[in-house]
Write an enzyme that holds these catalytic residues in place. Structure first.
Site, PDB file in Angstrom:
ATOM      1  N   ASP A   2       1.982  66.358  26.853  1.00 62.46           N
ATOM      2  CA  ASP A   2       3.236  66.544  27.580  1.00 62.46           C
ATOM      3  C   ASP A   2       3.769  65.223  28.133  1.00 62.46           C
ATOM      4  OD1 ASP A   2       2.956  69.220  27.059  1.00 62.46           O
ATOM      5  OD2 ASP A   2       3.357  69.855  29.103  1.00 62.46           O
ATOM      6  N   SER A  14       6.973  69.931  35.332  1.00 58.06           N
ATOM      7  CA  SER A  14       5.636  69.375  35.149  1.00 58.06           C
ATOM      8  C   SER A  14       4.756  69.814  36.300  1.00 58.06           C
ATOM      9  CB  SER A  14       5.713  67.846  35.118  1.00 58.06           C
ATOM     10  OG  SER A  14       4.443  67.278  35.280  1.00 58.06           O
TER      11      SER A  14
END
Length: 571
Positions: free
Chosen positions: A77, A476
């Protein structure tokens, strides 16, 4: 009769094909174990996992069973941030789980070890473990060390925003980037990777103390060997994932999630795991449990310490021992014992040995607070509902100053995160604004993270207590500050977020768990007046063409359910 042997009897070519890759006749008759991992040179959380694969397989050979190593490499990510690569992040959970299902069921194994570390690899493996429902153990791949002055990767977003605003030099920024990831392992903060490692243990699918071990330590090898032994015992006892992951075990995991201040992305992953076993976990379950569980863990991004310090404070068992009065202690775990028995028996000095003593020069109470003196009396996550999010949305309210627990803001609307980020960085966003980012949900763009925009807001002292970011996308696990995500229904499905216009007034009330449009074009309106205006706008709304028409993103954006339900592909 072992399942592998039943299938072997039905597949006359299987023995020949396996002997063609070096299996002996004796190997064919043994217990057969799949050793699945996300090993690959994709990022620090997976680059070292081949070491654990090797240790586990050697232990299985010694025990007298036959292992086979399979691989479903994940993406990073962090490396996908800031460009369209992030659109592939959430769908990769689905694809990895599908591939593992194929690996296990196309050949058939009697048990499995699942070795992984990070944001989508960890939940994907847990989803797959539940789906294939064989005796199985997760082996978390540990956490990286922190850099100089306890530098961790989650700080890079802040430093990047500071550089763009001219607050630090290129040289300073370069130093931070070069030293933020000094070893392999998951990023050293309570982001999604660390959260899901903890969840694997809290669910009972990993050995006690297995989550967030130092990745640069040989203790990971010891846990890989111990997990191999424990798996063979599970196979012999016939204990499957469904015997371990019950409704009570899932609620235990949410209790731990509240206490650790876990990533909001767990609200996508826990329901997806539960669904594979026919158990319903809702956003309301998270909200209900978080209201009653104290927040105890002082780790970044909301706290002070890097994630590696959980290990030096006694690991996940130390957290769970403090939560014993809240937990269901009778649930089964991969040790073949109950959670209560595991907690009674776990001693970090014995489990971790000399590795545990390396950093004992600090007080663990700085990391894990006591129930009587928690960081907060309730968990970090709330689910808000209202005319902006009829199905719900998610906020980590622990990141909000009290001044924002009941606040009305003026909408600034963006259809792409990139445009919102630019507006924040160029100071086009002002105190009192609500930054609305839409069409970034599962059916819009695959539900990417809004990390850089949230960091730009959180690192700006004029905005971080006066501006909220509201999106049908997600965040996130490193996100901090006033961020509201998973708005459902999403914009691409015609949710109310698609009807908001610049200047509309948005009220956020944490105590009431509400989020509502309360004004139109800067003027306060009654609820009925707002509803009438929204219906008028809906009549003029032109449905957006699908952004992706082919490939995995085309499939995912067509079939995924809403973020508040888990963002998984519906059957």
């Amino acid at each position: 009769m072992l399942n592998s042997q039943k299938v072997r009897a039905m597949a006359p070519e299987m023995d020949s094909l396996r002997m063609g890759m070096g299996w002996s006749k004796k190997d064919l008759e043994k217990i057969q174990i799949i050793v699945e991992s996300t090993y690959g040179k994709s990022h620090p959380g997976s680059a070292h996992l081949n070491i654990l694969v090797k240790e586990a397989m050697e232990e299985l050979y010694e025990i007298g069973v036959k292992p086979a190593d399979y691989y479903a490499t994940d993406i990073c990510d962090g490396q996908a941030q800031g460009h369209d690569g992030m659109n592939y992040s959430l769908v990769s959970r689905e694809i990895i789980a599908d591939l593992i299902e194929i690996h296990v069921n196309a050949t058939s194994f009697d048990g499995g070890l699942f070795i992984t570390s990070c944001d989508k690899g960890m939940p994907a493996n847990l989803v797959a473990m539940a789906r294939v429902n064989i005796p199985a153990i997760a082996i978390p791949g540990g956490v990286m060390a922190s850099g100089p002055d306890l530098l961790t990767l989650n700080q890079i977003g802040t430093y990047s925003a500071m550089l763009k605003r001219g607050e630090i030099t290129e040289e300073q920024y370069g130093f931070y980037k070069e030293n933020a990831c000094p070893s392999c392992g998951a990023c050293s903060f309570m982001g999604t990777a660390a959260t899901m490692q903890v969840m694997s243990e809290a669910l009972g699918l990993a050995l006690p103390g297995a989550a967030l071990l130092p990745a640069n330590s040989d203790i990971l090898k010891l846990y890989a060997k111990a997990s191999a032994k424990a798996l063979v015992s599970l196979v012999n006892k016939g204990i499957k994932v469904s015997d371990i992951v019950t409704k009570e075990a899932l609620e235990n995991a949410i209790i731990v999630h509240a206490a650790i201040g876990g990533s909001t992305n767990a609200m996508l992953h826990i329901p997806a795991i539960a669904k594979e076993l026919g158990i319903e976990i809702t956003a309301e379950d998270f909200d209900r449990i978080h209201r009653n569980i104290p927040f105890l863990l002082n780790l970044r991004p909301s706290g002070a310490w890097p994630a590696e310090y959980l290990f030096y404070s006694g690991g996940v068992p130390a957290v769970m021992k403090k939560l014993k009065s809240y937990l269901n202690l009778e649930v089964m775990t991969v040790t073949g014992k109950t959670l209560g028995e595991n907690l009674e028996e776990f001693n970090p000095e014995e489990a971790y040995g000399d590795y545990y003593k390396i950093k004992q020069g600090f007080d663990p109470k700085q990391v894990i607070f006591d129930i009587e003196n928690p960081i907060s009396k309730s968990g970090a996550v709330s689910v808000l509902k209202g005319n902006l999010a009829p199905e719900g949305c998610v906020i980590k309210h622990s990141a909000l100053p009290k001044s924002m627990w009941d606040i009305t803001l003026k909408a600034r609307v963006f259809d792409r995160e990139e445009d919102a980020f630019e507006a924040v960085i160029t100071r086009d966003i002002k105190p009192g604004d609500a930054v609305i980012i839409r069409y970034e949900g599962p059916r819009g763009s695959g539900m990417p993270e809004m990390f850089y925009t949230t960091e730009a807001v959180a690192s700006d002292e004029s905005l971080n207590s006066t501006v909220a970011l509201i999106t049908d996308g997600r965040f996130s696990g490193a996100t901090r500050g006033p961020a509201i995500g998973h708005v459902s229904p999403e914009g691409a499905s015609g949710g109310p977020i698609a009807l908001v216009e610049d200047g509309d007034l948005i009220n956020i009330n944490i105590d009431h768990r509400s989020i509502n449009i309360v004004g139109i074009k800067g003027e306060e309106k009654t609820p009925q007046e707002v509803l009438t205006c929204l219906e008028s706008r809906r009549q003029k709304l032109v449905p957006r063409a699908p952004r992706f028409k082919g490939g995995v993103l085309g499939m995912y954006t067509k079939l995924a359910n809403s973020a508040i339900k888990g963002g998984y592909i519906e059957d």
